[in-house]
Design an enzyme around this catalytic site. Structure first.
Site, PDB file in Angstrom:
ATOM      1  N   ASP A 522       1.759  -9.881 -64.979  1.00  0.00           N
ATOM      2  CA  ASP A 522      -0.120  -9.928 -64.552  1.00  0.00           C
ATOM      3  C   ASP A 522      -0.385 -11.202 -64.275  1.00  0.00           C
ATOM      4  O   ASP A 522       0.980 -12.398 -64.540  1.00  0.00           O
ATOM      5  CB  ASP A 522      -0.860  -9.526 -66.275  1.00  0.00           C
ATOM      6  CG  ASP A 522      -2.582  -8.712 -65.673  1.00  0.00           C
ATOM      7  OD1 ASP A 522      -2.446  -9.247 -64.947  1.00  0.00           O
ATOM      8  OD2 ASP A 522      -2.768  -7.946 -66.138  1.00  0.00           O
ATOM      9  N   GLU A 525      -1.211 -14.300 -60.134  1.00  0.00           N
ATOM     10  CA  GLU A 525      -1.407 -15.495 -58.508  1.00  0.00           C
ATOM     11  C   GLU A 525      -0.885 -16.590 -58.482  1.00  0.00           C
ATOM     12  O   GLU A 525      -1.013 -17.076 -57.552  1.00  0.00           O
ATOM     13  CB  GLU A 525      -2.317 -14.501 -58.758  1.00  0.00           C
ATOM     14  CG  GLU A 525      -2.847 -13.632 -59.113  1.00  0.00           C
ATOM     15  CD  GLU A 525      -2.962 -13.075 -59.922  1.00  0.00           C
ATOM     16  OE1 GLU A 525      -3.150 -11.929 -60.227  1.00  0.00           O
ATOM     17  OE2 GLU A 525      -3.627 -13.365 -61.092  1.00  0.00           O
ATOM     18  N   ASP A 598      -7.988  -5.336 -61.158  1.00  0.00           N
ATOM     19  CA  ASP A 598      -8.984  -5.088 -62.124  1.00  0.00           C
ATOM     20  C   ASP A 598     -10.369  -3.961 -61.768  1.00  0.00           C
ATOM     21  O   ASP A 598     -10.875  -4.886 -60.991  1.00  0.00           O
ATOM     22  CB  ASP A 598      -9.923  -6.141 -63.240  1.00  0.00           C
ATOM     23  CG  ASP A 598      -9.220  -7.576 -63.230  1.00  0.00           C
ATOM     24  OD1 ASP A 598      -7.736  -5.962 -64.028  1.00  0.00           O
ATOM     25  OD2 ASP A 598      -8.869  -8.183 -64.404  1.00  0.00           O
TER      26      ASP A 598
END
Length: 930
Positions: A522, A525, A598
Site C-alpha cells: 500500500d 504511489e 479508498d
C-alpha cells in the site's frame, strides 16, 4: 490508504499544516489542476498545426527507419547558454503481430548535463525478440504534399507512413488507404529541450502551495496529438473514477473541463465522475467503432501525464491547412508529459481482443495466480489481535461462509515497522498462520515502502548504511512523513536494491512469517503526508541521478516487482507469489493484483467500480477489484448486499473497511442479510473453476477475466456505451443493481442467440432490452447460449478443501443445439504449469454428443494427474424427448432426469440433468444423449 489513526507522534507544526488535508474528504484545491501545472498549461495553449518540424535524412538502419526532425527554417536552433540544439532523432520499428514503435529523443548536443530517462523493465524480452526488418520501403507523395514521404509494411493489410512535411507518423490500410492511427496529424507536437544553463532573468523553479520544485534542468515536457480513425469511442488510461467510454475534455460546449490526469497519488475518499488521477497510471488508450473496429496507442513514459479527449469541432477556426483526411471519422486526443522521451506503440487491431493481445505482448500478460487468491478475502483496518483473528475465522465456519484469506493492516506491526509483529497483540504469529492453514486458509500482511527512521530498526539501519534510500535534491536521504512518522523510502529503481529488498521476505529475515503468509503493498504511489500533493517532491533523486519527476508513476511498479520477486525467492522459485498493490503502471499485471483504492460506501461508488475494473482489464491488469462495501463509511445493509452480489464477479474479491467504520463481517446484519451475502460468496466458490480457467486465458493471451460487452459483441453499437453490465469471460453476462430500493432494472442482452437466467434457466432472446423485476436474492446474470461453464457445487470452508471435489458442467444450447467451453486445472500453487503440468480440456456439444478433448499439449497427453471426476451435466435448452445418455469409455447408460439447477440464491428451478457420469476430467470421453 487512509488518514492517520493516531497522530500523537507528529510534531505540532506538521499536525497543524498537514492533518486537515488528511482527515477531511477529498478537496480539489489540494491537488494541481492543469492551469496550475505549467507544462500542461503550455501544451494546451498550442494551436492546431503549429508544429514546424519536418523529417529529413531518412535512412534504414538495422532494420529500422531513422530520421532527423528539424525546423523548416533550418536544422540549427540556438539554445540557451553555450550549446546549440541540433535536431531530434526519430526511430520507427516494426514488430510481429501488427505493432509499430515510434521513438523520438534529443539528438547530439553540447552542455546538457544528463540523458533523458527511458523507463526500464517494462517491455518484455519476448517482444523485443519479435522485431522485424522494415519491408517494402517506398517513397510516395501524401495528398497534395510537394515532397515524398516514406511508406513501409507493418503487417498483412497495414502499412506505416513517415511523412516528411509536415511531420507525421500514421498507420493505414493497404487497400483503400484508410487511416487507422496517427501521431501529429493535427500538428500539435512540441518537445521542450533540456537546458544546461539559465538565461539571464530566467526562472525554472515552480511553486505549488508551500512546496518548491527546483527543476534543475528547466522545462522538458513533450506533447503531441494522437488520432484514432473510424472510432466511435475511446477507452483506457486508468486510473480514473469515471465512465468506461472516455468523455471529451475540450471542444465546443465543454467548459472548465480538466484533462485526464495520470499521476499516481494517495487520494483520500476520491470522487466518482472525475478525470482526476488516482493511484495508478497506464498511458494506454484503445478505440472502437462499428466500421473500423479497434486500434490502440501506448506511450511508455513514467512522468506526470495529462491527456485531452478532443470533442468534435475542437479545432474549428484554424486557419492552417488541415493535415488529416477530412472525410474520415476520427477521435483526436492530446497527450502531454512533463519529462521523458517519446517511446510509443501503435496497435492496429482490428478487433478489440487483438488490441489487448498486442498491448500485452509489449508489457506482458497477467501472472497466473494461485487458486486461493481468486477466492474470497476478508480484510479490515485492523483485526485487533490474535483473539480477534480466531473469532472472525470461527464465525465464518459457524455461518457456513467460505473464505480463503484473512488480512492484517498496519496495526499488527511493532510501531509501524514493516516485517515485525506487535508482540502483545500477536505474540504467536507462526502458530496463528498454521491454524488458519490447517483449514486451507492464508494470511496477508501489509508492507509499505516508507521505512521508519529508527536506528534500532534493522531495515532502516541496513538501508541507511548501504545508501539504499531515495535522496532529496541536496543528495541526503529523503526524509518524509508517513504512518511511522519520520520515514525514508527505498530506491526501487536500482536492480541491486530491489534484490536486497526481496531478501527481506525470507523466513529468517521476516521473523514470524510462514509459507502461508502473503503480502500487501500500500501507499506506494509513493504517499508522503507532508510532500507536495501528498507525494514525493519531483526533484528528489534516484539511482543514476534520475529525478523523481521522470519515474514517479513507475515507483510503485518497481516496489510491486521487488516484493513479488522476493516471495518467489522465499519459496526457492517453486510457488507463485501473491502481492496486492495499490499503485500500478504498465507491466504491473506480471506481479500480482491491484485494487481501486479508498472508495466510499455509497451507491455511486458501487456503480463506478465496474468501469474502473473493466478499464484496468482493457489495460492488461485483469486481476483487480474494489473494496466490497466501500472503504470509508457505513453501508446500509441493502448497499452492502448489492456490493457482495456484484463483487462476487470481480476478478479480485475482497471486503475491506476503514477502522472508524462499524464492523461489517457478513453475519452482523441480521439473518436475512447474512444469508444473502453468504449466497453471493458461495456463487463465487461455485464458479471458481470458470474463473480459474479465465485467469489462465489472461495469462496466455492477455484477454481480461471480465470484459465490456463490446469486446464480445464488437459489431453491436448498443453495447459501446454500456458499463453497468459486463461479461465474465465469453459465457456470463452480469448486470449490477446500483440504486437503493430498486423495483426493476433494464438489461440489454446482445447478440442473436438466447441467454439463460443463471439461477432459473429461463431463456431470453438476445438483441433486446428486457425489463426485470428486482428481487433481493440476486442480481440479473445470464449464461450465453452456445457456451459450457464448469462449476464445483459442493460447499467447503475454502478453495483448498475443494481441490478434489467433482465438477458440474452447465451446457447452454444455442439454436443449433450446440455449445462449447473449456476448463483449466493445475496444482493451484506452483510454477510447474509452465512445464506442462496441467489439464486443459475443450468441451464440445454437437449432434447430441458431448466430448472432452485435450487442447493443452501438442502430443495429446497431459502430464498432470487429477482424481477429479464429472458429477453432473446440466443441459439448458434441451429439446424434449431425450431420455438416456451413453457414456464412453465404459459403455455406461444413465437416465436424463429433471434435477435442480442448484445455484445459491436460485428459484428452485429443475432442468434436464445427467447425474454421475463419473468420467475423469483429465481424460478423453464422450456422452451421447438419445
Amino acid at each position: 490508504m487512509k488518514p492517520p489513526k493516531n497522530v500523537t507522534f507528529f510534531p505540532l507544526f506538521f499536525t497543524l499544516l498537514v492533518l486537515p488535508s488528511l482527515i477531511s474528504s477529498w478537496k480539489k484545491e489540494e491537488f494541481r489542476n492543469c492551469e496550475e501545472t505549467p507544462f500542461c498549461k503550455r501544451s494546451r495553449s498550442k494551436n492546431p498545426h503549429s508544429c514546424t518540424l519536418i523529417a529529413t535524412d531518412v535512412s534504414v538502419e538495422n532494420g529500422d527507419l531513422v530520421a532527423k526532425l528539424v525546423h523548416k527554417s533550418g536544422d540549427l536552433e540556438k539554445g540557451s547558454g553555450n550549446f546549440t540544439l541540433k535536431h531530434l532523432v526519430v526511430g520507427v520499428s516494426v514488430y510481429k503481430n501488427g505493432i509499430l514503435r515510434l521513438k523520438i529523443d534529443e539528438g547530439p548536443n553540447l552542455g546538457v548535463p544528463k540523458k533523458r530517462f527511458e523507463v526500464p523493465g517494462v517491455v518484455v524480452d519476448e517482444f523485443l525478440s519479435g522485431k522485424v526488418d522494415l519491408r517494402g520501403v517506398l517513397e510516395e507523395k501524401i495528398g497534395d504534399d510537394l515532397e515524398e514521404s516514406w511508406v513501409f509494411e507493418v503487417c498483412d493489410g497495414y502499412e506505416g507512413v513517415l511523412r516528411r512535411d509536415p511531420f507525421e507518423v500514421f498507420v493505414r490500410e493497404k487497400e483503400g488507404k484508410s487511416r487507422v492511427l496517427g501521431v501529429n496529424s493535427n500538428g500539435l507536437f512540441d518537445f521542450e529541450h533540456m537546458k544546461g544553463e539559465k538565461e539571464e532573468g530566467e526562472e525554472w523553479g515552480e511553486h505549488f502551495r508551500s512546496h518548491f520544485d527546483s527543476r534543475p534542468y528547466g522545462p522538458q515536457s513533450i506533447s503531441f496529438d494522437v488520432s484514432f480513425y473510424g472510432a466511435d469511442f475511446v477507452y483506457g488510461i486508468p486510473e480514473h473514477a469515471t465512465t468506461l467510454a472516455l468523455k471529451p475534455t475540450r471542444g465546443p460546449g465543454i467548459e472548465h473541463s480538466e484533462p485526464y490526469r495520470l499521476f499516481n497519488l494517495d487520494v483520500f475518499e476520491y470522487l466518482h465522475e472525475s478525470p482526476f488521477g488516482l493511484y495508478g497510471s497506464i498511458p494506454f488508450m484503445m478505440s472502437h467503432g462499428k466500421d473500423k473496429g479497434s486500434s490502440g496507442f501506448f506511450w511508455l513514459n513514467a512522468a506526470e501525464m495529462q491527456i485531452d479527449v478532443l470533442g468534435s469541432g475542437w479545432d474549428a477556426g484554424s486557419d492552417n491547412i488541415a493535415m488529416v483526411q477530412s472525410d474520415q471519422k476520427r477521435i483526436d486526443t492530446l497527450w502531454m508529459a512533463e519529462a521523458g522521451v517519446v517511446d510509443t506503440f501503435f496497435f492496429v487491431g482490428p478487433k478489440p481482443k487483438d488490441v489487448v493481445r498486442q498491448y500485452t505482448s509489449v508489457t506482458g500478460t497477467a501472472a497466473m495466480p494461485q487458486l486461493f487468491a481468486t477466492a474470497y478475502h476478508q480484510c479490515r483496518w485492523n483485526y485487533r489481535d490474535e483473539e480477534d483473528v480466531y473469532h472472525v475465522d470461527a464465525k465464518f465456519d459457524e455461518h457456513d461462509i467460505p473464505y480463503d484469506v484473512l488480512w492484517l493492516d498496519i496495526e499488527h506491526t511493532d510501531g509501524k515497522k514493516y516485517f515485525t509483529w506487535d508482540k502483545l497483540l500477536f505474540p504467536n504469529p507462526e502458530e496463528m498462520q498454521k491454524k488458519l492453514a490447517s483449514k486451507g486458509r492464508r494470511m496477508v500482511t501489509i508492507v509499505d515502502p516508507h521505512i521508519k527512521r529508527d536506528d534500532s530498526y534493522y531495515i532502516h539501519k541496513e538501508a541507511s548504511q548501504k545508501g539504499y534510500y531515495v535522496k532529496d535534491a541536496s543528495g541526503k536521504d529523503f526524509d518524509g512523513w508517513c504512518w511511522p512518522g519520520s520515514s525514508s523510502y527505498i530506491d526501487m529503481l536500482s536492480p541491486e536494491i530491489r534484490s536486497w529488498w526481496g531478501d527481506k521476505f525470507s523466513y529468517d529475515s521476516y521473523e514470524g512469517s510462514t509459507p502461508s503468509l502473503y503480502i500487501w503493498n500500500d501507499m506506494n504511489e509513493p504517499s508522503v503526508f507532508n510532500g507536495p500533493e501528498v507525494t514525493m517532491p519531483r526533484d528528489a533523486l534516484h539511482y543514476g541521478g534520475v529525478e523523481h519527476r521522470e519515474l514517479h508513476n513507475a515507483y510503485g511498479y518497481y516496489f510491486h516487482m521487488a516484493t513479488s520477486d522476493g516471495l518467489v525467492k522465499r519459496g526457492n522459485g517453486k510457488d507463485r507469489p501473491f502481492v496486492l498493490s495499490r499503485a500500478f503502471f504498465p507491466g504491473s499485471q506480471r506481479y500480482g493484483a491491484v485494487w481501486t483504492g479508498d472508495n466510499t460506501a455509497d451507491w455511486d461508488q458501487l456503480r463506478v467500480s465496474i468501469p474502473m475494473v473493466l478499464t484496468l482489464g482493457l489495460s492488461g491488469i485483469s486481476f483487480s477489484g474494489a473494496d466490497i462495501g466501500g472503504f470509508f463509511g457505513n453501508p446500509e445493509p441493502e448497499l452492502l448486499v448489492r456490493w457482495y452480489q456484484v463483487g462476487a464477479y470481480y476478478p479480485f474479491f475482497r471486503a475491506h473497511a476503514h477502522h472508524d467504520t462499524k464492523r461489517r463481517e457478513p453475519w452482523l446484519y441480521g439473518d436475512r442479510n447474512t444469508e444473502l451475502m453468504s449466497d453471493a460468496i458461495h456463487i463465487r466458490y461455485t464458479l471458481l473453476p470458470y474463473f480459474y480457467t479465465l485467469f489462465r486465458e489472461a495469462n496466455t493471451s492477455g484477454i481480461p477475466v471480465i470484459r465490456p460487452l463490446w469486446m464480445e459483441f464488437p459489431n453491436d453499437e448498443k453495447t459501446f456505451g454500456i458499463d453497468e453490465a459486463f461479461m465474465v469471460g465469453n459465457g456470463l453476462l452480469v448486470q449490477g443493481i446500483y440504486t437503493a430500493r430498486a423495483k426493476d432494472v433494464s438489461v440489454y442482452l446482445p447478440g442473436e442467440q438466447l441467454w439463460y437466467d443463471l439461477r432459473s434457466g429461463t431463456p431470453f432472446n438476445g438483441a433486446q432490452t428486457h425489463k426485470f423485476e428486482v428481487s433481493e436474492e440476486n442480481i440479473p446474470s445470464f449464461q450465453r447460449a452456445g457456451t459450457i461453464i464448469p462449476r464445483k457445487d459442493r460447499y467447503r470452508r475454502s478453495s483448498t478443501q475443494m481441490e478434489h471435489d467433482p465438477f458440474t458442467l452447465v451446457i447452454a444450447l444455442n439454436s443449433s443445439g450446440a455449445a462449447e467451453g473449456e476448463i483449466y486445472i493445475d496444482d493451484g500453487k506452483s510454477f510447474e504449469f509452465k512445464e506442462g503440468e496441467y489439464i486443459h480440456r475443450r468441451f464440445t456439444f454437437a449432434n447430441g454428443k458431448l466430448t472432452s478433448s485435450d487442447i493443452g499439449h501438442s502430443d495429446g497427453k497431459s502430464t498432470y494427474s487429477s482424481p477429479c471426476t464429472l458429477e453432473r451435466v446440466i443441459l439448458l435448452g434441451l429439446s424434449p424427448g431425450y431420455k438416456t445418455a451413453l457414456i464412453e469409455p465404459g459403455n455406461k447408460e444413465v437416465n436424463i432426469e429433471l434435477g435442480p439447477l442448484r445455484l445459491r440464491g436460485g428459484q428452485g428451478a429443475v432442468v434436464p440433468t445427467i447425474r454421475k457420469p463419473n468420467v475423469r476430467m483429465a481424460e478423453d470421453w464422450s456422452i451421447q444423449i438419445s
